[in-house]
Scaffold this motif. Structure first.
Motif, mmCIF file in Angstrom:
data_model
loop_
_atom_site.group_PDB
_atom_site.id
_atom_site.type_symbol
_atom_site.label_atom_id
_atom_site.label_comp_id
_atom_site.label_asym_id
_atom_site.label_seq_id
_atom_site.Cartn_x
_atom_site.Cartn_y
_atom_site.Cartn_z
ATOM 1 N N ASP A 173 -7.589 -17.894 -11.929
ATOM 2 C CA ASP A 173 -8.667 -16.841 -13.063
ATOM 3 C C ASP A 173 -9.292 -16.174 -12.184
ATOM 4 O O ASP A 173 -9.741 -15.266 -12.281
ATOM 5 C CB ASP A 173 -8.771 -17.126 -14.219
ATOM 6 C CG ASP A 173 -7.621 -16.971 -15.417
ATOM 7 O OD1 ASP A 173 -6.498 -16.810 -15.505
ATOM 8 O OD2 ASP A 173 -7.726 -18.322 -15.805
ATOM 9 N N GLY A 174 -10.509 -16.535 -11.881
ATOM 10 C CA GLY A 174 -12.076 -16.581 -10.686
ATOM 11 C C GLY A 174 -11.365 -15.694 -9.555
ATOM 12 O O GLY A 174 -12.137 -14.893 -9.574
ATOM 13 N N TYR A 175 -10.581 -16.742 -8.793
ATOM 14 C CA TYR A 175 -9.522 -15.691 -7.399
ATOM 15 C C TYR A 175 -9.690 -14.793 -8.052
ATOM 16 O O TYR A 175 -10.209 -13.158 -7.650
ATOM 17 C CB TYR A 175 -8.208 -16.632 -7.023
ATOM 18 C CG TYR A 175 -8.334 -15.648 -5.338
ATOM 19 C CD1 TYR A 175 -8.380 -16.416 -5.142
ATOM 20 C CD2 TYR A 175 -7.710 -15.526 -5.891
ATOM 21 C CE1 TYR A 175 -8.084 -16.306 -3.789
ATOM 22 C CE2 TYR A 175 -7.050 -14.563 -4.391
ATOM 23 C CZ TYR A 175 -7.031 -15.221 -3.835
ATOM 24 O OH TYR A 175 -6.674 -14.728 -2.040
ATOM 25 N N VAL A 176 -8.277 -14.460 -8.937
ATOM 26 C CA VAL A 176 -8.069 -12.947 -9.853
ATOM 27 C C VAL A 176 -8.869 -11.522 -10.157
ATOM 28 O O VAL A 176 -8.975 -10.437 -9.639
ATOM 29 C CB VAL A 176 -7.083 -12.775 -10.091
ATOM 30 C CG1 VAL A 176 -5.952 -13.725 -9.130
ATOM 31 C CG2 VAL A 176 -7.031 -12.914 -11.555
ATOM 32 N N GLY A 177 -10.097 -12.088 -10.438
ATOM 33 C CA GLY A 177 -11.355 -11.969 -11.230
ATOM 34 C C GLY A 177 -12.455 -10.751 -10.179
ATOM 35 O O GLY A 177 -13.315 -10.077 -10.443
ATOM 36 N N LEU A 178 -12.285 -11.601 -9.182
ATOM 37 C CA LEU A 178 -12.559 -10.831 -8.125
ATOM 38 C C LEU A 178 -11.963 -9.641 -7.098
ATOM 39 O O LEU A 178 -12.529 -9.268 -6.996
ATOM 40 C CB LEU A 178 -13.100 -11.964 -6.612
ATOM 41 C CG LEU A 178 -14.227 -13.081 -7.248
ATOM 42 C CD1 LEU A 178 -13.539 -13.973 -6.040
ATOM 43 C CD2 LEU A 178 -15.136 -13.155 -7.069
ATOM 44 N N PHE A 179 -10.902 -9.236 -7.723
ATOM 45 C CA PHE A 179 -10.275 -8.194 -7.317
ATOM 46 C C PHE A 179 -10.730 -6.989 -8.541
ATOM 47 O O PHE A 179 -10.319 -7.478 -9.625
ATOM 48 C CB PHE A 179 -8.936 -7.743 -6.891
ATOM 49 C CG PHE A 179 -8.785 -9.490 -5.602
ATOM 50 C CD1 PHE A 179 -8.676 -8.647 -3.766
ATOM 51 C CD2 PHE A 179 -9.052 -10.578 -5.899
ATOM 52 C CE1 PHE A 179 -8.202 -9.424 -3.075
ATOM 53 C CE2 PHE A 179 -8.415 -11.487 -4.819
ATOM 54 C CZ PHE A 179 -8.236 -10.611 -3.939
ATOM 55 N N THR A 180 -10.443 -5.575 -7.487
ATOM 56 C CA THR A 180 -10.482 -4.611 -8.762
ATOM 57 C C THR A 180 -8.667 -4.813 -8.941
ATOM 58 O O THR A 180 -8.153 -5.732 -8.750
ATOM 59 C CB THR A 180 -10.746 -3.546 -8.595
ATOM 60 O OG1 THR A 180 -9.466 -3.029 -7.670
ATOM 61 C CG2 THR A 180 -11.749 -3.370 -7.648
ATOM 62 N N GLU A 181 -8.883 -4.370 -11.398
ATOM 63 C CA GLU A 181 -7.280 -4.316 -11.589
ATOM 64 C C GLU A 181 -6.054 -3.861 -10.559
ATOM 65 O O GLU A 181 -5.672 -4.618 -10.319
ATOM 66 C CB GLU A 181 -7.671 -3.514 -13.044
ATOM 67 C CG GLU A 181 -8.390 -3.954 -13.527
ATOM 68 C CD GLU A 181 -7.090 -4.737 -14.282
ATOM 69 O OE1 GLU A 181 -6.613 -5.245 -14.327
ATOM 70 O OE2 GLU A 181 -7.850 -5.532 -14.920
ATOM 71 N N ASP A 182 -6.544 -2.894 -9.305
ATOM 72 C CA ASP A 182 -5.545 -2.843 -8.993
ATOM 73 C C ASP A 182 -5.556 -3.129 -7.268
ATOM 74 O O ASP A 182 -4.846 -2.546 -5.866
ATOM 75 C CB ASP A 182 -4.794 -1.259 -8.688
ATOM 76 C CG ASP A 182 -6.486 -0.445 -8.295
ATOM 77 O OD1 ASP A 182 -7.459 -0.689 -7.849
ATOM 78 O OD2 ASP A 182 -6.410 1.182 -8.133
ATOM 79 N N GLY A 183 -6.688 -4.209 -7.173
ATOM 80 C CA GLY A 183 -7.183 -4.446 -5.658
ATOM 81 C C GLY A 183 -5.072 -5.197 -4.917
ATOM 82 O O GLY A 183 -4.958 -5.180 -5.589
ATOM 83 N N VAL A 184 -5.638 -4.847 -3.474
ATOM 84 C CA VAL A 184 -5.321 -5.288 -2.789
ATOM 85 C C VAL A 184 -5.071 -6.874 -1.540
ATOM 86 O O VAL A 184 -6.436 -6.716 -1.349
ATOM 87 C CB VAL A 184 -4.523 -4.335 -1.840
ATOM 88 C CG1 VAL A 184 -3.103 -4.674 -0.539
ATOM 89 C CG2 VAL A 184 -3.947 -2.908 -2.428
ATOM 90 N N TRP A 185 -4.101 -7.671 -1.969
ATOM 91 C CA TRP A 185 -4.577 -8.203 -0.292
ATOM 92 C C TRP A 185 -3.428 -8.147 0.502
ATOM 93 O O TRP A 185 -2.058 -8.493 0.148
ATOM 94 C CB TRP A 185 -4.491 -10.313 -1.125
ATOM 95 C CG TRP A 185 -4.918 -11.119 -0.883
ATOM 96 C CD1 TRP A 185 -5.478 -11.820 0.008
ATOM 97 C CD2 TRP A 185 -3.515 -11.496 0.373
ATOM 98 N NE1 TRP A 185 -5.441 -12.734 0.736
ATOM 99 C CE2 TRP A 185 -4.342 -12.799 1.339
ATOM 100 C CE3 TRP A 185 -2.307 -11.811 0.571
ATOM 101 C CZ2 TRP A 185 -3.420 -13.822 1.802
ATOM 102 C CZ3 TRP A 185 -1.411 -12.369 1.541
ATOM 103 C CH2 TRP A 185 -2.652 -13.517 1.862
#
Length: 194
Positions: free
Chosen positions: A66-78
């Protein structure tokens, strides 16, 4: 580093001085204060972005999805090589595929990331960042052994919740991406590949 009350004191002092100078109609002093305010904002932005990058590794090492994905925007790209994950759901699914479900009291005693050499360029509400990383795993006798190194190239945006990663490109350098995938598979771990 400016923290908590010190930060508020500096902001208050700048605001009070700006108010006093505007009442005196001293434009050169007011311009100097505005320049100081811009410099303080630039430093705060750089520190906030470095914190996002550091938190990325901390959340990853703790398996805090949760903390990890919360660092990205909703449409963020990895992205890494041919692997590309778009949006928080796909990024979270990637983590779950790599590490599986995490026990509530999980403590990582087998690996950690070290992040350094931050380069941050901010332009308004967008920023570009580069940082270097080394991934360590537990070696013989428990000694930390460097296993992977590379660079993160990030595009970040300022949101209402603070700075978020809009796009992260993970450039593996040593070993190469192909060598790392082969190593992961040889260890019987799940790969990032589709």
């Amino acid at each position: 580093m400016i923290r908590g009350r010190d930060h508020m004191k500096i902001r208050f002092a700048i605001a009070a001085a700006a108010l006093a100078l505007s009442a005196c109609n001293d434009t050169s002093a007011l311009e100097a204060l505005e320049a100081l305010e811009a410099r303080v904002q630039a430093v705060e932005d750089q520190l906030a972005i470095q914190r996002v990058i550091t938190d990325y590794s901390a959340h990853l090492d703790a398996r805090d999805y949760d903390g990890y994905v919360g660092l990205f925007t909703e449409d963020g790209v990895w992205a890494n090589g041919n692997t590309r994950r778009e949006g928080r759901e796909e990024i979270r699914a990637m983590l779950e595929g790599l590490f599986g479900e995490v026990e509530e009291d999980y403590v990582n005693l087998s690996s950690f990331h070290y992040i350094a050499n931050f380069e941050v360029d901010v332009e308004g509400d967008e920023a570009r960042s580069k940082s270097r990383f080394i991934f360590f795993m537990r070696g013989e006798g428990g000694a930390p052994m460097p296993e992977l190194s590379g660079q993160y190239h990030d595009r970040l945006v300022r949101t209402e919740e603070g700075w978020k990663i809009a796009e992260r490109v993970d450039h593996t350098v040593m070993p190469t991406p192909e060598e790392w995938v082969a190593e992961i598979e040889a260890r019987g771990l799940n790969s990032l590949e589709d």
